[in-house]
Motif scaffolding. Structure first.
Motif, PDB file in Angstrom:
ATOM      1  N   TRP A   1      41.099  43.129  38.311  1.00 31.97           N
ATOM      2  CA  TRP A   1      41.316  42.484  37.021  1.00 31.97           C
ATOM      3  C   TRP A   1      42.192  43.414  36.197  1.00 31.97           C
ATOM      4  O   TRP A   1      42.385  44.586  36.538  1.00 31.97           O
ATOM      5  CB  TRP A   1      40.013  42.177  36.297  1.00 31.97           C
ATOM      6  CG  TRP A   1      39.126  43.342  36.022  1.00 31.97           C
ATOM      7  CD1 TRP A   1      39.084  44.097  34.894  1.00 31.97           C
ATOM      8  CD2 TRP A   1      38.142  43.881  36.912  1.00 31.97           C
ATOM      9  NE1 TRP A   1      38.128  45.086  35.025  1.00 31.97           N
ATOM     10  CE2 TRP A   1      37.539  44.966  36.251  1.00 31.97           C
ATOM     11  CE3 TRP A   1      37.725  43.554  38.198  1.00 31.97           C
ATOM     12  CZ2 TRP A   1      36.538  45.739  36.844  1.00 31.97           C
ATOM     13  CZ3 TRP A   1      36.732  44.298  38.787  1.00 31.97           C
ATOM     14  CH2 TRP A   1      36.138  45.379  38.099  1.00 31.97           C
ATOM     15  N   THR A   2      42.758  42.866  35.145  1.00 31.93           N
ATOM     16  CA  THR A   2      43.733  43.649  34.389  1.00 31.93           C
ATOM     17  C   THR A   2      43.247  43.979  32.990  1.00 31.93           C
ATOM     18  O   THR A   2      42.414  43.279  32.407  1.00 31.93           O
ATOM     19  CB  THR A   2      45.076  42.908  34.293  1.00 31.93           C
ATOM     20  OG1 THR A   2      44.928  41.753  33.453  1.00 31.93           O
ATOM     21  CG2 THR A   2      45.580  42.505  35.665  1.00 31.93           C
ATOM     22  N   ALA A   3      43.809  45.062  32.469  1.00 32.06           N
ATOM     23  CA  ALA A   3      43.600  45.493  31.089  1.00 32.06           C
ATOM     24  C   ALA A   3      44.982  45.797  30.509  1.00 32.06           C
ATOM     25  O   ALA A   3      45.991  45.309  31.028  1.00 32.06           O
ATOM     26  CB  ALA A   3      42.678  46.705  31.058  1.00 32.06           C
ATOM     27  N   THR A   4      45.038  46.614  29.460  1.00 32.76           N
ATOM     28  CA  THR A   4      46.343  46.816  28.806  1.00 32.76           C
ATOM     29  C   THR A   4      46.812  48.263  28.731  1.00 32.76           C
ATOM     30  O   THR A   4      47.891  48.525  28.227  1.00 32.76           O
ATOM     31  CB  THR A   4      46.314  46.236  27.375  1.00 32.76           C
ATOM     32  OG1 THR A   4      45.260  46.856  26.638  1.00 32.76           O
ATOM     33  CG2 THR A   4      46.111  44.738  27.401  1.00 32.76           C
TER      34      THR A   4
ATOM     35  N   GLN B   1      37.254  51.688  32.593  1.00 33.48           N
ATOM     36  CA  GLN B   1      36.575  50.598  33.261  1.00 33.48           C
ATOM     37  C   GLN B   1      36.222  50.954  34.707  1.00 33.48           C
ATOM     38  O   GLN B   1      35.192  50.528  35.232  1.00 33.48           O
ATOM     39  CB  GLN B   1      37.434  49.330  33.219  1.00 33.48           C
ATOM     40  CG  GLN B   1      37.521  48.757  31.825  1.00 33.48           C
ATOM     41  CD  GLN B   1      37.996  47.314  31.811  1.00 33.48           C
ATOM     42  OE1 GLN B   1      37.691  46.531  32.709  1.00 33.48           O
ATOM     43  NE2 GLN B   1      38.747  46.956  30.783  1.00 33.48           N
TER      44      GLN B   1
ATOM     45  N   ALA C   1      42.186  41.131  28.560  1.00 31.87           N
ATOM     46  CA  ALA C   1      41.962  41.248  29.997  1.00 31.87           C
ATOM     47  C   ALA C   1      42.460  39.995  30.704  1.00 31.87           C
ATOM     48  O   ALA C   1      42.339  38.878  30.191  1.00 31.87           O
ATOM     49  CB  ALA C   1      40.479  41.445  30.281  1.00 31.87           C
TER      50      ALA C   1
ATOM     51  N   GLU D   1      42.225  52.387  29.441  1.00 36.97           N
ATOM     52  CA  GLU D   1      41.260  51.306  29.679  1.00 36.97           C
ATOM     53  C   GLU D   1      40.938  51.177  31.162  1.00 36.97           C
ATOM     54  O   GLU D   1      39.776  51.006  31.545  1.00 36.97           O
ATOM     55  CB  GLU D   1      41.833  49.982  29.181  1.00 36.97           C
ATOM     56  CG  GLU D   1      41.757  49.787  27.682  1.00 36.97           C
ATOM     57  CD  GLU D   1      42.301  48.430  27.263  1.00 36.97           C
ATOM     58  OE1 GLU D   1      42.122  48.084  26.086  1.00 36.97           O
ATOM     59  OE2 GLU D   1      42.903  47.726  28.098  1.00 36.97           O
ATOM     60  N   ALA D   2      41.970  51.251  32.003  1.00 34.36           N
ATOM     61  CA  ALA D   2      41.752  51.088  33.445  1.00 34.36           C
ATOM     62  C   ALA D   2      40.862  52.196  33.990  1.00 34.36           C
ATOM     63  O   ALA D   2      39.965  51.950  34.804  1.00 34.36           O
ATOM     64  CB  ALA D   2      43.090  51.074  34.184  1.00 34.36           C
TER      65      ALA D   2
ATOM     66  N   HIS E   1      37.733  42.740  27.945  1.00 31.01           N
ATOM     67  CA  HIS E   1      38.499  43.056  26.739  1.00 31.01           C
ATOM     68  C   HIS E   1      39.260  41.813  26.309  1.00 31.01           C
ATOM     69  O   HIS E   1      39.490  40.900  27.112  1.00 31.01           O
ATOM     70  CB  HIS E   1      39.500  44.190  27.012  1.00 31.01           C
ATOM     71  CG  HIS E   1      38.880  45.532  27.153  1.00 31.01           C
ATOM     72  ND1 HIS E   1      38.672  46.381  26.091  1.00 31.01           N
ATOM     73  CD2 HIS E   1      38.408  46.187  28.234  1.00 31.01           C
ATOM     74  CE1 HIS E   1      38.101  47.496  26.511  1.00 31.01           C
ATOM     75  NE2 HIS E   1      37.931  47.407  27.816  1.00 31.01           N
TER      76      HIS E   1
END
Length: 460
Positions: free
Chosen positions: A101-104, A112, A311, A108-109, A308
């Protein structure tokens, strides 16, 4: 504004510095308001703009997705764009990874990824595992939690009172290995620091070990000794802790492979990806999890608690898909590997300068460490600001490289890193190397002149 220079209104600028105003960019070049061209040998500060600037067609992709849908509530919906991108991302990762999954942001990555490791152990009935082991001299993000996990003394100091002070071990730093010790011996000993730390802190309390495949700006492109990460993998498996690869910088072709750990023949349990993942065209990062980790979540039908607002954003997914497709079609990873070898070979010429202690790197992430004495490897005095002087000289010649400090003991030590877009060619590499070579020459000469004058003054 003074001519083309702007005194920035940012919260955190260099207050004594005026900044050229960039109006546009082309390929590996940035162009300021006066038309001066700079080679961006940092790829947007720190290995972000892997594909260069102003790629034709990418703005069309962004507009098309924004016109369709720019944001979806991920607690209720998904989209073909997002699912298609996550499938591409998993395919781009090593074998065995099955969810993402993605974040910004990279921070954050990483955070997480750490939270995923903690929740994984809780689901397994091992909630007592909460510590994260990392290495001194490494950077894993800029939140207080990730600074605590990271090992950059200069950045940690401001927030010292908020730190949990998780365990840290020394990095595998071949240039500074003990005299007379072989690479092979050092690999075993440096990797052995992890097991030693585990036994001291209590392995039953440790959830994960996190490491960059190559220590980036914090130490200046320091790769591990041969066999280091294979031994680290063995120790993690022995004590039941997860191995997290911080691939924020080293992923997406930066060091000559899709992900950096592939160059060392090691598969981590969780990958934190960022920077080059979007080529610099969108704030995007990702967590990619191995089936070893995801199986327990699937079995218990429990979601990961890491959402988030942005996300799994469809616009980020559209850009991410474009980047992966572009890299494959244009053999960007292969060019990184090939041009990296060319770059490292050309940089050997700067050893003619006595202050150059070590030239290192993999793919298109390279570092140069400067020392006051090549034999003892002792650093220059901090107040001399050697790396700052060299970076400024290189900049005057129209090339942007990245300043680094703390490579000796966390606070002392000067280095620079070079991380141009992965589309660079041999002719452009030569321009960068020449600018660095000439700049070191000028700084060395000025330093010698200053020392001569000081000596003369003392004699008088």
């Amino acid at each position: 504004m003074i001519n083309n220079l702007i005194h920035s209104m940012l919260v955190c600028p260099d207050y004594d510095r005026a900044y050229p105003s960039i109006t546009h960019a082309e390929g590996i070049y940035l162009i300021d308001k006066n038309g001066k061209k700079y080679i961006d040998a940092t790829s947007g500060t720190a290995a972000v703009s892997n594909l260069g600037h102003s790629i034709p067609g990418i703005s069309d992709v962004v507009k098309e997705q924004m016109d369709a849908v720019a944001l979806i509530p991920t607690h209720t919906f998904t989209s073909e764009q997002v699912e298609g991108y996550l499938a591409r991302l998993i395919d781009f990762a090593p074998e065995g990874f099955n969810r993402a999954w993605t974040a910004t942001s990279g921070t954050e990555a990483v955070e997480q990824s750490l939270k995923l490791a903690l929740q994984y152990h809780q689901l397994r009935g091992e909630g007592h595992r909460y510590k994260i082991i990392s290495r001194w001299g490494t950077y894993h993000g800029n939140s207080v939690f990730t600074l605590d996990v990271g090992g950059m003394a200069l950045r940690r100091a401001v927030y010292d009172k908020w730190m949990n002070n998780f365990p840290h071990i020394p990095p595998s730093y071949s240039y500074r290995r003990p005299d007379g010790m072989s690479e092979e011996e050092y690999a075993v000993i440096s990797a052995g620091e992890l097991e030693k730390c585990l036994l001291e802190t209590g392995p039953e309390s440790v959830a994960a070990f996190i490491a960059e495949p190559m220590v980036a700006a914090a130490l200046g492109g320091v790769g591990p000794s041969e066999g280091y990460f294979k031994e680290v993998r063995r120790v993690c498996d022995k004590y039941g802790i997860l191995f997290i690869a911080d691939e924020i910088l080293t992923g997406f072709g930066r060091i000559g492979a899709n992900f950096g750990m592939e160059r060392f023949g090691v598969t981590p349990d969780i990958i934190a990806a960022g920077k080059g993942i979007s080529g610099g065209y969108f704030p995007l990062s990702a967590v990619i999890a191995h089936q070893k980790v995801t199986a327990i979540f699937e079995e218990k039908k429990i979601p990961f608690l890491g959402g988030h607002s942005f996300a799994c954003n469809p616009v980020g997914a559209a850009i991410g898909s474009f980047v992966i497709d572009y890299m494959k079609e244009n053999k960007v990873v292969e060019n990184s590997l090939k041009m990296g070898e060319v770059f490292l070979e050309k940089l050997q010429r700067i050893y003619r300068h006595d202050m150059v202690g070590d030239v290192r790197g993999m793919g298109l992430y390279l570092g140069v460490e400067f020392v006051a004495d090549r034999e003892t490897k002792l650093p220059f005095a901090k107040e001399l600001n050697i790396s700052r002087k060299i970076v400024d000289k290189v900049f005057e010649k129209g090339v942007v490289v990245y300043l680094g400090k703390g490579s000796y003991d966390g606070t002392s030590g000067d280095h620079i890193t070079i991380s141009p877009p992965l589309i660079i060619n041999e002719e452009q590499i030569e321009i960068i190397v020449q600018a660095i070579d000439e700049s070191i020459e000028e700084v060395s000469r000025n330093l010698q002149t200053k020392n001569t004058k000081e000596t003369a003054s003392i004699k008088i």
